[in-house]
Design a protein around this motif. Structure first.
Motif, mmCIF file in Angstrom:
data_model
loop_
_atom_site.group_PDB
_atom_site.id
_atom_site.type_symbol
_atom_site.label_atom_id
_atom_site.label_comp_id
_atom_site.label_asym_id
_atom_site.label_seq_id
_atom_site.Cartn_x
_atom_site.Cartn_y
_atom_site.Cartn_z
ATOM 1 N N MET B 1 22.723 15.589 -46.285
ATOM 2 C CA MET B 1 23.077 17.045 -45.821
ATOM 3 C C MET B 1 21.715 18.209 -46.043
ATOM 4 S SD MET B 1 25.495 18.705 -44.403
ATOM 5 C CE MET B 1 25.528 20.497 -43.779
ATOM 6 N N ASN B 2 21.331 17.974 -47.266
ATOM 7 C CA ASN B 2 20.165 18.853 -47.620
ATOM 8 C C ASN B 2 19.073 18.433 -46.801
ATOM 9 O OD1 ASN B 2 19.613 20.916 -48.891
ATOM 10 N ND2 ASN B 2 19.487 19.846 -50.973
ATOM 11 N N ARG B 3 18.924 17.030 -46.294
ATOM 12 C CA ARG B 3 17.972 16.623 -45.605
ATOM 13 C C ARG B 3 18.096 17.095 -44.147
ATOM 14 N NH1 ARG B 3 14.572 12.884 -47.558
ATOM 15 N NH2 ARG B 3 13.967 12.375 -45.389
ATOM 16 N N PHE B 4 19.096 17.513 -43.519
ATOM 17 C CA PHE B 4 19.628 17.757 -42.060
ATOM 18 C C PHE B 4 19.068 19.142 -41.921
ATOM 19 C CE2 PHE B 4 22.401 19.174 -38.780
ATOM 20 C CZ PHE B 4 21.952 18.306 -37.724
ATOM 21 N N LEU B 5 19.449 19.943 -43.006
ATOM 22 C CA LEU B 5 19.163 21.609 -42.761
ATOM 23 C C LEU B 5 17.995 21.731 -43.524
ATOM 24 C CD1 LEU B 5 22.603 22.944 -43.519
ATOM 25 C CD2 LEU B 5 21.322 22.932 -41.481
ATOM 26 N N PRO B 6 17.027 22.786 -42.967
ATOM 27 C CA PRO B 6 17.238 23.119 -41.444
ATOM 28 C C PRO B 6 16.609 22.442 -40.308
ATOM 29 C CG PRO B 6 15.262 24.160 -42.422
ATOM 30 C CD PRO B 6 15.804 23.025 -43.572
ATOM 31 N N TRP B 7 15.602 21.283 -40.872
ATOM 32 C CA TRP B 7 14.568 20.768 -39.817
ATOM 33 C C TRP B 7 15.567 19.922 -38.948
ATOM 34 C CZ3 TRP B 7 11.311 24.151 -40.077
ATOM 35 C CH2 TRP B 7 10.864 24.638 -41.294
ATOM 36 N N MET B 9 18.389 20.120 -37.887
ATOM 37 C CA MET B 9 19.292 20.734 -36.959
ATOM 38 C C MET B 9 18.420 21.660 -35.989
ATOM 39 S SD MET B 9 22.077 23.820 -37.617
ATOM 40 C CE MET B 9 20.870 25.061 -37.442
ATOM 41 N N LEU B 10 16.992 22.032 -36.351
ATOM 42 C CA LEU B 10 16.248 22.627 -35.305
ATOM 43 C C LEU B 10 15.841 21.605 -34.332
ATOM 44 C CD1 LEU B 10 14.274 25.110 -37.607
ATOM 45 C CD2 LEU B 10 15.559 25.677 -35.681
ATOM 46 N N LEU B 12 17.541 18.983 -32.996
ATOM 47 C CA LEU B 12 18.385 18.900 -32.191
ATOM 48 C C LEU B 12 18.719 20.328 -31.119
ATOM 49 C CD1 LEU B 12 21.551 17.237 -34.224
ATOM 50 C CD2 LEU B 12 19.954 16.344 -32.483
ATOM 51 N N VAL B 13 18.242 21.356 -31.837
ATOM 52 C CA VAL B 13 18.119 22.460 -31.061
ATOM 53 C C VAL B 13 16.958 22.462 -29.906
ATOM 54 C CG1 VAL B 13 17.852 25.150 -30.811
ATOM 55 C CG2 VAL B 13 19.293 23.985 -32.711
ATOM 56 N N ALA B 14 15.873 21.908 -30.368
ATOM 57 C CA ALA B 14 14.791 21.713 -29.522
ATOM 58 C C ALA B 14 15.168 20.830 -28.545
ATOM 59 C CB ALA B 14 13.416 21.338 -30.293
ATOM 60 N N LEU B 15 15.826 19.538 -28.918
ATOM 61 C CA LEU B 15 16.161 18.612 -27.996
ATOM 62 C C LEU B 15 16.904 19.232 -26.870
ATOM 63 C CD1 LEU B 15 15.840 15.473 -27.948
ATOM 64 C CD2 LEU B 15 18.091 15.339 -28.554
ATOM 65 N N PHE B 16 17.794 19.686 -27.358
ATOM 66 C CA PHE B 16 19.049 20.534 -26.433
ATOM 67 C C PHE B 16 18.369 21.409 -25.270
ATOM 68 C CE2 PHE B 16 21.833 23.957 -25.171
ATOM 69 C CZ PHE B 16 22.871 23.019 -24.696
ATOM 70 N N PHE B 17 17.252 22.256 -26.030
ATOM 71 C CA PHE B 17 16.612 22.987 -25.113
ATOM 72 C C PHE B 17 15.857 22.412 -23.971
ATOM 73 C CE2 PHE B 17 12.869 25.562 -23.704
ATOM 74 C CZ PHE B 17 13.459 26.615 -23.358
ATOM 75 N N LEU B 18 15.167 21.266 -24.431
ATOM 76 C CA LEU B 18 14.485 20.644 -23.333
ATOM 77 C C LEU B 18 15.246 19.820 -22.496
ATOM 78 C CD1 LEU B 18 11.451 19.152 -25.815
ATOM 79 C CD2 LEU B 18 11.348 20.939 -24.430
ATOM 80 N N ALA B 19 16.147 19.218 -22.869
ATOM 81 C CA ALA B 19 16.949 18.358 -22.010
ATOM 82 C C ALA B 19 17.773 19.370 -20.896
ATOM 83 C CB ALA B 19 18.195 17.864 -23.017
ATOM 84 N N VAL B 20 18.168 20.543 -21.145
ATOM 85 C CA VAL B 20 18.523 21.283 -20.069
ATOM 86 C C VAL B 20 17.645 21.955 -19.259
ATOM 87 C CG1 VAL B 20 19.857 23.620 -19.834
ATOM 88 C CG2 VAL B 20 20.565 22.196 -21.807
ATOM 89 N N PHE B 21 16.488 22.414 -20.018
ATOM 90 C CA PHE B 21 15.533 22.913 -19.202
ATOM 91 C C PHE B 21 14.301 22.199 -18.439
ATOM 92 C CE2 PHE B 21 17.305 26.641 -21.368
ATOM 93 C CZ PHE B 21 18.145 27.286 -20.392
ATOM 94 N N ILE B 22 14.214 20.924 -19.015
ATOM 95 C CA ILE B 22 13.329 20.006 -18.464
ATOM 96 C C ILE B 22 13.766 18.783 -17.930
ATOM 97 C CG2 ILE B 22 11.354 18.716 -18.820
ATOM 98 C CD1 ILE B 22 10.380 20.600 -20.689
#
Lengths: 323, 546
Positions: B1-7, B9-10, B12-22
């Protein structure tokens, strides 16, 4: 610098008094900014109590925007687009019988349609004498002769509405045979502006284009450019102003509508745009811009609706003739 | 859990952004090219492409133009690099300003200024006409090749210069001491070793030419080109066919993607490692050789900088409609902007600063995640970031416009999409710049901070970010420069009221109003140059570090 100060002053005065103004009119326009400024200045002078808000853009985008706003229209007036384009968006407009209409050239009154002609394009031959080796052509037929092969240009009728108007005009004068002869001779440019630019540049001695586009170079001082109104007859492609159905300020919009058709407005606009006004009493303004009066040009009547309806057929004929 | 936050999750957010807009818009274009008018699977678009109209001719022309310009750029770029690296010539230091000068002159303005010199009623065209000397027609192949060479050779120049400088001089000496003539040594030893660098820059030039919009549409009136046809299929006055839009875009994506693939395949095999190269001394040239070398170099420099000068003079030249009256000066072109077009300048500033802020923040985060915090999604992120490189601006614009004109997220016609297009287009370069000195930052610094009890995010802001700053500054400047000059993607997206400087310049050039276009051009260059000047002079940013 003087103009600069002037404009600062005007905008300062405007912003301080706008609250006190009575009416507003929202004008959607595809015209160039200098023609819009000329129009707005005149409206300000003639109807000081009306404030005109401008939304500028290409006609396609604006018409689609008016369509999208149909439920709650934001625009009062649309100025301007070709009659055949307006036809597609007919449902968005409402008819207004302006008292000024009686002064217009009959074919530009559009009595059956919910718009009115403000100006018209006239199809011409644009000649560059620097590269002209033969006699100056005086008719469409001249540039359709075999010796003109490859020396005359026009925009692609599939992409340019004005080029289509030229093609349809030739078709109505000389039928399928005329289309074939024209197809054999012309070299095509990708877009409307390509044709007059290529002639001005001296790539071709002659081109099919619109009166105002060619006249800009004459007025600008490029001496080699000459505008020829073909003696076998030319074609008009009128542009119109329309009142938007259920617009927010109908009464003031009608006042502005009348002003757009007024003699003073049309005379002022032709000076700026070189686009031929729809009124028949602006000969002095035409002469001042170096343009012949309407009575000096031979015009062939072309049915705009039929031209639109036959588009697919004519373009097919054209592409077959081009090979 | 500690390893997942924050990096984690970030990431995954970046991945989501690139998937949607590229990824989504690009794959949408590819998919739509296989859907016919009836809505089912069909290869109709490709059949039309191969059999009808001028599509095949346009593809052929684009390839021929790409190959020709790559060749001419290689000649000019390698020649200039060689002169600069090997000989002491006057103005040597000025030549090193070249990349900068070409960077601040947008392609659109280069095209415009050469039209003002050689085009309709151009300065030299008039002169030739007055002298009765026949001058070949500039619109078409001649103009395209000439202007594109002057716009793109710098890429090859920089690559060749770097390779020549790292070249180990002892190799050359060895060749010559074994009895090989100097010229033959150059061809047998020097050129093969700089080849991989030049070739890979050459492929970049090829993709730039094939995807080019600004120069192609202004000078290629009579030459059908893929990029221009793609644009026209989208912007046709008569409403284009959606199938052909996607098909043309797909063809251009496939073309560039295959070039990039070739580059990876071929160039990875040919890589010469120089071990602690000893840079060869620079020779002094004498007599006619010196004149010839410095003269040729000077000519290239002058031709590269001339556009800025012509546009500057043009902006103060009185023009009556489309006709320029050279020699008669006026402020009218500028006062018109003041009267009517201030919002164009404001739009440019607004869109470019938003795109730069978001783009650089995102690039900083992603480069940190990719280099320091690799996770299971990192390699997918890597690939998604490559995608914008495979498409030209026009295709990106069309992909975004088609991708977001319906569905849950409707953005077509909004300023947000304009900003997004500017941002996405430059993202790969932003990430590369931002990460340039990340490799040199030791992990132990960060670990020390975290082990002393500072939370990871705070550590990132307090320790890592300050160390990344030079790379970020360079990324910001380069992103700014390219977004202020951005035309090809936004020209298919803008609506009334969203015009930027390049769009306005493009529209004025189309109506042959060069005086007014020049005034906008000068303003555009000033907006580009100010931050560059500020960054280099005041903040000491190194732009060409990598």
């Amino acid at each position: 610098m003087k103009r600069l100060l002037h404009s600062v002053l005007i905008s300062a005065i405007l912003s301080s008094t706008s609250a006190a103004m009575a009416g507003e009119v929202n004008l959607y326009t595809s015209n160039t900014e200098d023609s819009v400024t000329t129009a707005v200045d005149l409206i300000r002078e003639k109807a000081p109590d009306i404030k005109v808000n401008i939304i500028a853009g290409s006609s396609g985008a604006l018409l689609r925007r008016i369509e999208a706003e149909k439920g709650a229209p934001g625009a009062d007036l649309f100025w301007s687009s070709g009659f055949s384009t307006l036809e597609e968006f007919k449902a968005l407009f409402t008819k207004y019988n302006s008292p000024e209409v009686d002064h217009l050239t009959p074919s530009l009154r559009a009595t059956e349609s919910p718009w009115v002609g403000t100006n018209t394009h006239v199809m011409v031959l644009m000649i560059n004498k620097d590269v002209l080796e033969d006699d100056t052509p005086t008719s469409w037929q001249d540039v359709m002769k075999p010796e003109w092969k490859g020396k005359v240009t026009m925009a692609d009728p599939a992409n340019s509405s004005s080029a289509y108007a030229q093609l349809y005009g030739v078709y109505s004068l000389y039928g399928e045979e005329g289309v074939r002869k024209l197809a054999a001779n012309v070299e095509l440019q990708g877009e409307t502006s390509g044709a007059y630019k290529a002639v001005a540049q001296g790539e071709y001695p002659a081109g099919l284009t619109m009166e105002y586009a060619a006249q800009r170079y004459v007025v600008g001082g490029q001496r080699a450019i000459q505008v020829v109104y073909p003696k076998d007859g030319t074609f008009l492609s009128p542009e119109g102003l329309a009142l938007i159905a259920n617009g927010p300020n109908p009464e003031d919009a009608k006042k502005v509508y009348d002003l757009f058709l007024s003699q003073q407005m049309q005379a002022a606009l032709v000076k700026v745009t070189l686009r031929r006004p729809s009124r028949d009493d602006v000969d002095d303004a035409l002469k001042a811009s170096g343009l012949p009066t309407m009575s000096e040009i031979k015009v062939i009547d072309v049915d705009q609706n039929k031209a639109g309806a036959e588009r697919d057929k004519i373009l097919k004929l054209w592409s077959e003739a081009r090979g | 859990m500690n390893r997942f936050l924050p990096w984690g999750m970030l990431s995954l957010v970046a991945l989501f952004f690139l998937a949607v807009f590229i990824a989504y818009p690009i794959f949408g274009v590819l998919a739509r090219s296989f859907i016919g008018d009836s809505g089912s699977f069909s290869v109709e678009g490709f059949v039309i492409f191969l059999t009808k109209g001028r599509y095949l001719e346009a593809l052929g022309n684009s390839m021929i133009l790409g190959i020709t310009v790559t060749f001419t750029c290689t000649l000019v770029g390698v020649f200039l690099a060689f002169i600069v690296a090997r000989y002491e010539i006057p103005l040597g230091s000025m030549i090193l300003l070249l990349p900068l000068s070409i960077l601040i002159i947008p392609e659109l303005i280069t095209a415009q200024s050469w039209i003002m010199v050689f085009g309709n009623d151009g300065l030299l065209t008039r002169l030739f006409r007055a002298l009765g000397v026949p001058f070949p027609r500039f619109y078409g192949w001649l103009g395209l090749i000439y202007v594109m060479t002057l716009s793109f050779y710098v890429h090859i120049f920089l690559a060749a210069l770097a390779a020549l400088r790292s070249f180990d001089h002892s190799l050359e000496e060895a060749g010559q001491s074994l009895g090989t003539a100097p010229l033959v040594t150059y061809f047998k030893v020097v050129f093969p070793t700089i080849m991989p660098a030049v070739l890979s820059a050459g492929l970049i030039v090829f993709t730039l030419v094939v995807g080019n919009f600004a120069i192609s549409i202004n000078l290629g009136q009579s030459v059908p080109l893929l990029s221009v046809l793609t644009y026209r299929s989208f912007i046709s006055e008569m409403g284009g066919s959606p199938v052909m839009q996607s098909t043309l875009a797909t063809v251009s994506i496939l073309l560039v993607a295959s070039i990039l693939f070739l580059q990876k395949r071929y160039l990875s095999k040919k890589d010469y490692q120089m071990i602690a190269g000893r840079t060869p001394p620079r020779k002094k040239l004498k007599g006619w050789k010196s004149l010839l070398a410095s003269g040729a170099a000077a000519l290239i420099i002058v031709l590269s900088l001339l556009p800025a000068f012509v546009v500057l003079v043009g902006s103060f030249t009185y023009s009556s409609g489309p006709v320029m009256h050279w020699g008669q000066f006026t402020f009218e072109n500028y006062s018109r902007i003041w009267d009517f077009n201030l919002d164009v300048i404001l739009n440019s500033l607004k869109f470019a600063s938003l795109a730069t802020t978001f783009g650089v923040s995102f690039a900083t985060l992603v480069s940190y995640l990719l280099i320091k915090k690799r996770s299971s999604v990192s390699s997918t992120l890597d690939y998604l970031l490559l995608l914008p490189l495979t498409i030209s601006g026009t295709v990106l614009g069309i992909a975004l416009a088609q991708g977001f004109n319906s569905g849950p997220l409707v953005l077509t016609g909004t300023s947000a999409l304009m900003v997004l297009a500017m941002m996405v287009r430059r993202l790969p370069f932003g990430v590369r710049n931002a990460s340039s000195n990340l490799h040199n930052i030791s992990n132990s610094l960060e670990e020390a901070s975290v082990s002393l009890g500072v939370p990871p995010l705070k550590t990132f802001f307090k320790v890592v970010l300050p160390l990344m700053a030079p790379g970020i500054a360079a990324a910001a400047i380069l992103t700014w420069v390219t977004t202020v000059a951005e035309l090809s993607a936004v020209v298919v997206l803008y609506q009334a009221g969203q015009e930027t400087l390049p769009i306005q310049i493009f529209r004025l050039i189309s109506s042959d109003l060069m005086g007014r276009a020049s005034a906008f051009g000068v303003i555009n260059m000033i907006i580009i140059i100010l931050p560059v000047f500020f960054g280099i002079r005041v903040m000491k940013v190194k732009l060409f570090a990598s």
